[in-house]
Scaffold this active site. Structure first.
Site, short mmCIF file in Angstrom:
data_model
loop_
_atom_site.label_atom_id
_atom_site.label_comp_id
_atom_site.label_asym_id
_atom_site.label_seq_id
_atom_site.Cartn_x
_atom_site.Cartn_y
_atom_site.Cartn_z
CG HIS A 1 116.94 101.06 46.73
ND1 HIS A 1 118.36 100.57 45.77
CD2 HIS A 1 116.48 102.23 46.26
CE1 HIS A 1 118.21 101.54 44.57
NE2 HIS A 1 117.20 102.39 45.34
CG ASP B 1 120.81 97.98 45.29
OD1 ASP B 1 119.02 97.66 45.58
OD2 ASP B 1 120.52 98.68 45.25
N GLY C 1 114.02 107.49 42.27
CA GLY C 1 112.71 106.73 41.72
C GLY C 1 113.12 106.18 39.83
CG ASN C 2 115.73 107.88 36.87
OD1 ASN C 2 116.14 109.08 37.10
ND2 ASN C 2 115.57 107.25 35.71
CB SER C 3 115.85 103.27 42.18
OG SER C 3 117.32 103.57 42.59
N GLY D 1 127.83 83.44 42.96
CA GLY D 1 129.20 84.42 41.78
C GLY D 1 129.60 85.86 43.19
#
Length: 358
Positions: free
Chosen positions: A96, A127, A208-210, A268
Protein backbone atom coordinates in the site's frame (compact mmCIF):
# COMPACT_ATOMS: atom_id res chain seq x y z
CA UNK A 1 35.82 -5.30 21.34
CA UNK A 2 32.35 -3.76 21.36
CA UNK A 3 31.58 -2.53 24.86
CA UNK A 4 27.84 -2.14 24.22
CA UNK A 5 25.88 -4.09 26.86
CA UNK A 6 24.05 -7.09 25.47
CA UNK A 7 20.47 -7.96 26.36
CA UNK A 8 21.85 -10.76 28.54
CA UNK A 9 23.87 -8.25 30.55
CA UNK A 10 20.84 -6.00 30.98
CA UNK A 11 18.82 -8.93 32.26
CA UNK A 12 21.67 -9.86 34.63
CA UNK A 13 21.68 -6.31 35.98
CA UNK A 14 17.95 -6.54 36.61
CA UNK A 15 18.47 -9.83 38.45
CA UNK A 16 21.20 -8.27 40.58
CA UNK A 17 18.85 -5.40 41.39
CA UNK A 18 16.23 -7.82 42.70
CA UNK A 19 18.81 -9.74 44.70
CA UNK A 20 20.35 -6.55 46.05
CA UNK A 21 16.96 -5.26 47.17
CA UNK A 22 16.39 -8.49 49.10
CA UNK A 23 19.78 -8.23 50.86
CA UNK A 24 19.10 -4.62 51.81
CA UNK A 25 15.73 -5.57 53.24
CA UNK A 26 17.29 -8.35 55.31
CA UNK A 27 20.06 -6.06 56.53
CA UNK A 28 17.40 -3.60 57.61
CA UNK A 29 15.77 -6.19 59.81
CA UNK A 30 12.57 -7.01 57.94
CA UNK A 31 12.05 -9.64 60.66
CA UNK A 32 12.12 -6.90 63.31
CA UNK A 33 15.88 -7.00 64.01
CA UNK A 34 16.58 -3.28 63.59
CA UNK A 35 16.40 -0.27 61.31
CA UNK A 36 17.72 -0.16 57.72
CA UNK A 37 21.07 1.60 57.40
CA UNK A 38 20.78 5.06 55.92
CA UNK A 39 23.13 4.10 53.05
CA UNK A 40 20.79 1.34 51.76
CA UNK A 41 18.46 3.58 49.69
CA UNK A 42 21.48 5.23 48.07
CA UNK A 43 22.98 1.85 47.13
CA UNK A 44 19.66 0.67 45.72
CA UNK A 45 19.27 3.88 43.71
CA UNK A 46 22.78 3.41 42.32
CA UNK A 47 21.89 -0.09 41.07
CA UNK A 48 18.69 1.22 39.48
CA UNK A 49 20.66 4.02 37.82
CA UNK A 50 23.28 1.62 36.40
CA UNK A 51 20.54 -0.68 35.03
CA UNK A 52 18.71 2.25 33.46
CA UNK A 53 21.94 3.51 31.88
CA UNK A 54 22.69 0.05 30.46
CA UNK A 55 19.22 -0.19 28.87
CA UNK A 56 19.51 3.31 27.46
CA UNK A 57 22.91 2.45 26.01
CA UNK A 58 21.41 -0.62 24.38
CA UNK A 59 18.57 1.41 22.84
CA UNK A 60 21.09 3.80 21.36
CA UNK A 61 23.24 0.94 20.05
CA UNK A 62 20.24 -0.67 18.33
CA UNK A 63 19.24 2.63 16.73
CA UNK A 64 22.80 3.17 15.52
CA UNK A 65 22.87 -0.38 14.08
CA UNK A 66 19.50 -0.42 12.34
CA UNK A 67 18.46 3.12 11.41
CA UNK A 68 20.88 3.37 8.44
CA UNK A 69 18.99 0.41 6.92
CA UNK A 70 15.59 2.13 7.17
CA UNK A 71 14.66 4.48 4.32
CA UNK A 72 11.91 6.86 3.38
CA UNK A 73 9.99 5.91 0.23
CA UNK A 74 8.27 8.61 -1.80
CA UNK A 75 5.56 7.38 -4.15
CA UNK A 76 4.11 10.43 -5.84
CA UNK A 77 2.30 12.49 -3.22
CA UNK A 78 2.48 9.78 -0.54
CA UNK A 79 5.31 8.84 1.79
CA UNK A 80 6.13 5.59 3.53
CA UNK A 81 9.12 3.65 4.79
CA UNK A 82 11.21 0.72 3.64
CA UNK A 83 14.02 -1.59 4.76
CA UNK A 84 17.24 -2.25 2.84
CA UNK A 85 16.96 -5.99 2.18
CA UNK A 86 20.32 -6.81 0.56
CA UNK A 87 23.48 -5.24 -0.81
CA UNK A 88 22.08 -5.35 -4.36
CA UNK A 89 19.78 -2.43 -3.60
CA UNK A 90 16.53 -4.30 -2.97
CA UNK A 91 14.19 -2.60 -0.50
CA UNK A 92 11.15 -4.28 1.04
CA UNK A 93 8.10 -2.22 1.96
CA UNK A 94 4.30 -2.41 2.04
CA UNK A 95 2.26 -2.83 -1.13
CA UNK A 96 0.00 0.00 0.00
CA UNK A 97 3.06 2.29 0.19
CA UNK A 98 3.96 1.75 -3.49
CA UNK A 99 0.34 1.73 -4.65
CA UNK A 100 0.26 1.75 -8.43
CA UNK A 101 3.51 3.64 -8.84
CA UNK A 102 6.46 2.17 -10.74
CA UNK A 103 9.20 4.62 -9.75
CA UNK A 104 10.11 6.05 -6.35
CA UNK A 105 12.29 8.54 -4.50
CA UNK A 106 14.29 6.93 -1.70
CA UNK A 107 16.19 8.80 1.00
CA UNK A 108 18.12 7.33 3.91
CA UNK A 109 18.38 8.09 7.59
CA UNK A 110 21.75 9.80 7.23
CA UNK A 111 20.43 12.54 4.96
CA UNK A 112 22.25 11.58 1.77
CA UNK A 113 20.88 12.60 -1.63
CA UNK A 114 17.59 11.23 -2.86
CA UNK A 115 17.99 8.03 -4.87
CA UNK A 116 15.74 6.70 -7.61
CA UNK A 117 14.19 3.23 -7.37
CA UNK A 118 11.92 1.08 -9.53
CA UNK A 119 9.26 -1.48 -8.67
CA UNK A 120 10.29 -5.14 -8.85
CA UNK A 121 6.89 -6.52 -7.85
CA UNK A 122 3.99 -5.86 -5.50
CA UNK A 123 2.00 -8.52 -3.70
CA UNK A 124 -1.15 -6.83 -2.32
CA UNK A 125 -2.54 -10.11 -0.95
CA UNK A 126 0.09 -9.91 1.81
CA UNK A 127 0.60 -6.13 1.58
CA UNK A 128 4.27 -6.48 0.67
CA UNK A 129 6.37 -5.16 -2.19
CA UNK A 130 9.99 -5.00 -3.30
CA UNK A 131 11.59 -2.05 -5.06
CA UNK A 132 15.19 -1.73 -6.27
CA UNK A 133 17.55 1.22 -6.33
CA UNK A 134 18.49 2.17 -9.88
CA UNK A 135 22.08 2.79 -8.72
CA UNK A 136 23.35 1.05 -5.60
CA UNK A 137 25.53 3.40 -3.54
CA UNK A 138 28.68 2.27 -1.76
CA UNK A 139 28.26 1.37 1.87
CA UNK A 140 24.60 0.37 1.52
CA UNK A 141 23.79 -1.46 4.75
CA UNK A 142 21.21 -4.28 4.63
CA UNK A 143 19.21 -4.87 7.79
CA UNK A 144 19.62 -8.02 9.89
CA UNK A 145 16.45 -10.12 10.05
CA UNK A 146 15.41 -12.21 13.04
CA UNK A 147 13.27 -15.33 13.46
CA UNK A 148 9.49 -15.23 13.91
CA UNK A 149 9.50 -18.22 16.26
CA UNK A 150 11.74 -16.29 18.68
CA UNK A 151 9.32 -13.36 19.01
CA UNK A 152 7.70 -13.42 22.45
CA UNK A 153 5.07 -11.33 24.19
CA UNK A 154 6.74 -8.81 26.49
CA UNK A 155 9.88 -8.29 24.38
CA UNK A 156 10.97 -4.66 24.10
CA UNK A 157 10.80 -3.44 20.50
CA UNK A 158 11.55 -0.25 18.58
CA UNK A 159 9.58 0.93 15.54
CA UNK A 160 11.65 2.88 12.99
CA UNK A 161 10.37 4.77 9.97
CA UNK A 162 8.98 8.06 8.74
CA UNK A 163 5.67 8.71 10.54
CA UNK A 164 3.89 11.77 9.12
CA UNK A 165 6.94 12.39 6.94
CA UNK A 166 9.29 12.73 9.93
CA UNK A 167 12.17 10.61 8.65
CA UNK A 168 14.37 8.56 10.98
CA UNK A 169 11.80 8.53 13.79
CA UNK A 170 11.96 5.88 16.52
CA UNK A 171 9.25 4.82 18.96
CA UNK A 172 9.44 2.23 21.72
CA UNK A 173 7.08 -0.39 23.10
CA UNK A 174 6.69 -4.12 23.64
CA UNK A 175 5.33 -7.10 21.74
CA UNK A 176 1.74 -7.12 22.99
CA UNK A 177 0.59 -10.31 21.24
CA UNK A 178 1.49 -12.64 18.39
CA UNK A 179 -0.56 -14.62 15.89
CA UNK A 180 -3.19 -11.91 15.31
CA UNK A 181 -5.33 -12.03 12.16
CA UNK A 182 -6.39 -8.58 10.98
CA UNK A 183 -8.00 -7.11 7.88
CA UNK A 184 -7.01 -3.85 6.24
CA UNK A 185 -9.49 -1.36 4.93
CA UNK A 186 -9.49 -0.92 1.19
CA UNK A 187 -10.90 2.60 1.12
CA UNK A 188 -8.37 4.23 3.47
CA UNK A 189 -5.19 3.49 1.55
CA UNK A 190 -4.87 -0.19 2.51
CA UNK A 191 -4.99 -3.12 0.13
CA UNK A 192 -8.06 -4.72 1.72
CA UNK A 193 -5.96 -7.80 2.49
CA UNK A 194 -6.54 -10.13 5.42
CA UNK A 195 -3.21 -10.76 7.15
CA UNK A 196 -2.46 -13.69 9.45
CA UNK A 197 0.12 -14.21 12.20
CA UNK A 198 0.61 -10.48 12.74
CA UNK A 199 2.74 -9.16 15.59
CA UNK A 200 0.82 -6.75 17.80
CA UNK A 201 2.88 -3.99 19.42
CA UNK A 202 2.40 -1.03 21.74
CA UNK A 203 5.08 0.96 19.87
CA UNK A 204 3.42 3.95 18.21
CA UNK A 205 2.63 3.36 14.53
CA UNK A 206 1.40 6.31 12.48
CA UNK A 207 0.90 7.03 8.76
CA UNK A 208 4.35 6.89 7.19
CA UNK A 209 5.60 4.15 9.53
CA UNK A 210 4.22 1.60 7.06
CA UNK A 211 7.00 -0.43 5.47
CA UNK A 212 9.52 0.42 8.17
CA UNK A 213 11.15 -1.80 10.76
CA UNK A 214 9.99 -3.32 14.03
CA UNK A 215 13.24 -4.25 15.76
CA UNK A 216 14.25 -6.22 18.86
CA UNK A 217 17.13 -5.35 21.20
CA UNK A 218 19.45 -7.65 19.24
CA UNK A 219 19.18 -5.20 16.31
CA UNK A 220 17.09 -7.70 14.34
CA UNK A 221 14.04 -6.81 12.25
CA UNK A 222 11.15 -8.94 13.50
CA UNK A 223 8.38 -7.36 11.44
CA UNK A 224 7.22 -4.58 9.14
CA UNK A 225 4.81 -2.10 10.79
CA UNK A 226 1.76 -2.04 8.55
CA UNK A 227 -1.34 -0.70 10.25
CA UNK A 228 -2.73 0.69 13.48
CA UNK A 229 -6.02 -0.33 15.05
CA UNK A 230 -8.90 2.13 14.82
CA UNK A 231 -11.55 2.84 17.45
CA UNK A 232 -15.05 3.01 16.01
CA UNK A 233 -16.26 4.71 19.19
CA UNK A 234 -13.80 7.55 18.55
CA UNK A 235 -14.93 8.25 15.03
CA UNK A 236 -12.56 5.75 13.46
CA UNK A 237 -9.44 7.41 14.85
CA UNK A 238 -6.32 5.45 15.73
CA UNK A 239 -6.48 3.39 18.92
CA UNK A 240 -3.31 4.36 20.84
CA UNK A 241 -0.88 1.57 21.60
CA UNK A 242 -2.36 -1.01 19.23
CA UNK A 243 -0.38 -1.51 16.04
CA UNK A 244 0.37 -4.51 13.86
CA UNK A 245 3.45 -5.67 11.95
CA UNK A 246 3.82 -8.35 9.27
CA UNK A 247 6.02 -11.11 10.77
CA UNK A 248 9.56 -11.44 9.48
CA UNK A 249 8.99 -15.01 8.25
CA UNK A 250 6.36 -13.81 5.77
CA UNK A 251 8.48 -10.81 4.80
CA UNK A 252 11.38 -13.05 3.88
CA UNK A 253 9.19 -15.61 2.10
CA UNK A 254 7.60 -12.99 -0.14
CA UNK A 255 10.73 -10.87 -0.70
CA UNK A 256 12.92 -13.85 -1.58
CA UNK A 257 10.43 -15.07 -4.20
CA UNK A 258 10.01 -11.63 -5.74
CA UNK A 259 13.78 -11.11 -5.96
CA UNK A 260 14.37 -14.56 -7.43
CA UNK A 261 11.36 -14.90 -9.74
CA UNK A 262 10.03 -11.38 -10.18
CA UNK A 263 6.78 -12.40 -8.51
CA UNK A 264 5.33 -14.58 -5.74
CA UNK A 265 5.05 -18.15 -6.98
CA UNK A 266 4.17 -19.90 -3.71
CA UNK A 267 2.05 -17.76 -1.40
CA UNK A 268 1.27 -20.39 1.24
CA UNK A 269 -2.18 -18.74 1.44
CA UNK A 270 -5.33 -20.86 1.16
CA UNK A 271 -8.18 -20.01 -1.20
CA UNK A 272 -11.63 -21.26 -2.18
CA UNK A 273 -11.12 -19.85 -5.70
CA UNK A 274 -14.33 -17.82 -5.64
CA UNK A 275 -15.46 -14.23 -5.52
CA UNK A 276 -18.24 -13.42 -3.11
CA UNK A 277 -20.27 -10.75 -1.37
CA UNK A 278 -21.76 -10.41 2.09
CA UNK A 279 -25.50 -11.10 2.36
CA UNK A 280 -27.86 -10.08 5.17
CA UNK A 281 -30.81 -11.80 6.82
CA UNK A 282 -34.34 -10.46 7.40
CA UNK A 283 -33.01 -8.37 10.30
CA UNK A 284 -30.37 -6.82 8.04
CA UNK A 285 -27.57 -8.56 9.91
CA UNK A 286 -24.66 -10.20 8.01
CA UNK A 287 -25.56 -13.83 7.44
CA UNK A 288 -23.05 -15.33 5.04
CA UNK A 289 -21.10 -14.98 1.80
CA UNK A 290 -22.89 -15.46 -1.49
CA UNK A 291 -20.75 -16.89 -4.27
CA UNK A 292 -20.61 -14.45 -7.19
CA UNK A 293 -18.19 -16.37 -9.39
CA UNK A 294 -16.35 -19.69 -9.27
CA UNK A 295 -12.97 -20.26 -10.88
CA UNK A 296 -13.10 -23.13 -13.35
CA UNK A 297 -11.16 -26.08 -11.99
CA UNK A 298 -10.67 -24.31 -8.64
CA UNK A 299 -11.24 -25.62 -5.13
CA UNK A 300 -14.92 -24.68 -4.86
CA UNK A 301 -15.72 -25.82 -8.40
CA UNK A 302 -14.21 -29.25 -7.80
CA UNK A 303 -16.32 -29.63 -4.65
CA UNK A 304 -19.55 -28.81 -6.50
CA UNK A 305 -20.12 -25.29 -5.15
CA UNK A 306 -21.69 -22.87 -7.61
CA UNK A 307 -22.82 -19.29 -8.10
CA UNK A 308 -25.66 -18.37 -5.74
CA UNK A 309 -24.63 -20.70 -2.91
CA UNK A 310 -24.30 -18.89 0.44
CA UNK A 311 -21.36 -20.01 2.60
CA UNK A 312 -22.14 -19.91 6.34
CA UNK A 313 -19.40 -22.04 7.96
CA UNK A 314 -15.89 -23.35 7.35
CA UNK A 315 -15.42 -26.39 9.57
CA UNK A 316 -16.79 -25.18 12.91
CA UNK A 317 -16.22 -21.47 12.33
CA UNK A 318 -19.17 -19.28 11.45
CA UNK A 319 -18.86 -17.14 8.32
CA UNK A 320 -21.01 -14.00 8.22
CA UNK A 321 -19.09 -11.57 5.99
CA UNK A 322 -16.52 -11.62 3.22
CA UNK A 323 -14.01 -10.38 5.81
CA UNK A 324 -14.73 -13.23 8.22
CA UNK A 325 -14.34 -15.70 5.33
CA UNK A 326 -10.97 -14.16 4.48
CA UNK A 327 -9.88 -14.40 8.11
CA UNK A 328 -10.79 -18.09 8.28
CA UNK A 329 -8.88 -18.84 5.09
CA UNK A 330 -5.87 -16.80 6.30
CA UNK A 331 -5.44 -19.33 9.10
CA UNK A 332 -5.57 -22.32 6.74
CA UNK A 333 -3.03 -23.85 4.35
CA UNK A 334 -3.39 -24.83 0.69
CA UNK A 335 -4.18 -28.51 0.23
CA UNK A 336 -6.03 -28.89 3.53
CA UNK A 337 -9.51 -30.43 3.34
CA UNK A 338 -12.24 -28.43 5.10
CA UNK A 339 -15.99 -28.85 5.50
CA UNK A 340 -17.93 -25.97 3.95
CA UNK A 341 -21.50 -25.41 5.09
CA UNK A 342 -23.70 -23.48 2.68
CA UNK A 343 -27.30 -22.93 1.68
CA UNK A 344 -28.70 -23.50 -1.79
CA UNK A 345 -32.28 -22.55 -2.61
CA UNK A 346 -33.07 -22.42 1.11
CA UNK A 347 -31.62 -25.90 1.88
CA UNK A 348 -28.59 -26.39 4.13
CA UNK A 349 -25.78 -28.46 2.58
CA UNK A 350 -22.13 -29.35 3.25
CA UNK A 351 -19.21 -30.08 0.95
CA UNK A 352 -15.66 -31.25 1.57
CA UNK A 353 -13.34 -28.80 -0.15
CA UNK A 354 -9.59 -29.22 -0.71
CA UNK A 355 -8.31 -25.66 -0.45
CA UNK A 356 -6.46 -24.06 -3.33
CA UNK A 357 -3.86 -21.29 -3.20
CA UNK A 358 -4.05 -17.56 -3.74
Amino acid sequence: MDATPSRRRVRRSLTLLAAGACVIALAGGCAGSGTAPSAAPARQQAVVSRTSDALEDQYQAVIKDVLPSVVQVGAGDSLGSGIVYDDQGHIVTNAHVVGRKKTFDVSGATGEKVLKASLVSSYPEQDLAVIKLDDTPEGLRPAKFGQTEEVEVGQIVLAMGSPLGLSSSVTQGIVSAVGRTVSEGGSDGGTGATLADMVQTSAAINPGNSGGALVNLDSEVIGIPTLAATDSQQGGGAAPGIGFAIPVSMVRTVADQIIKNGKVTDSGRAALDITGRTVVDSSYKPAGVAIVSVSKGGAASKAGLRVGDVITRIDGTRVTTITSLSEVLADEKPGRKVSVTYTRSGSKKTADVTLGEI
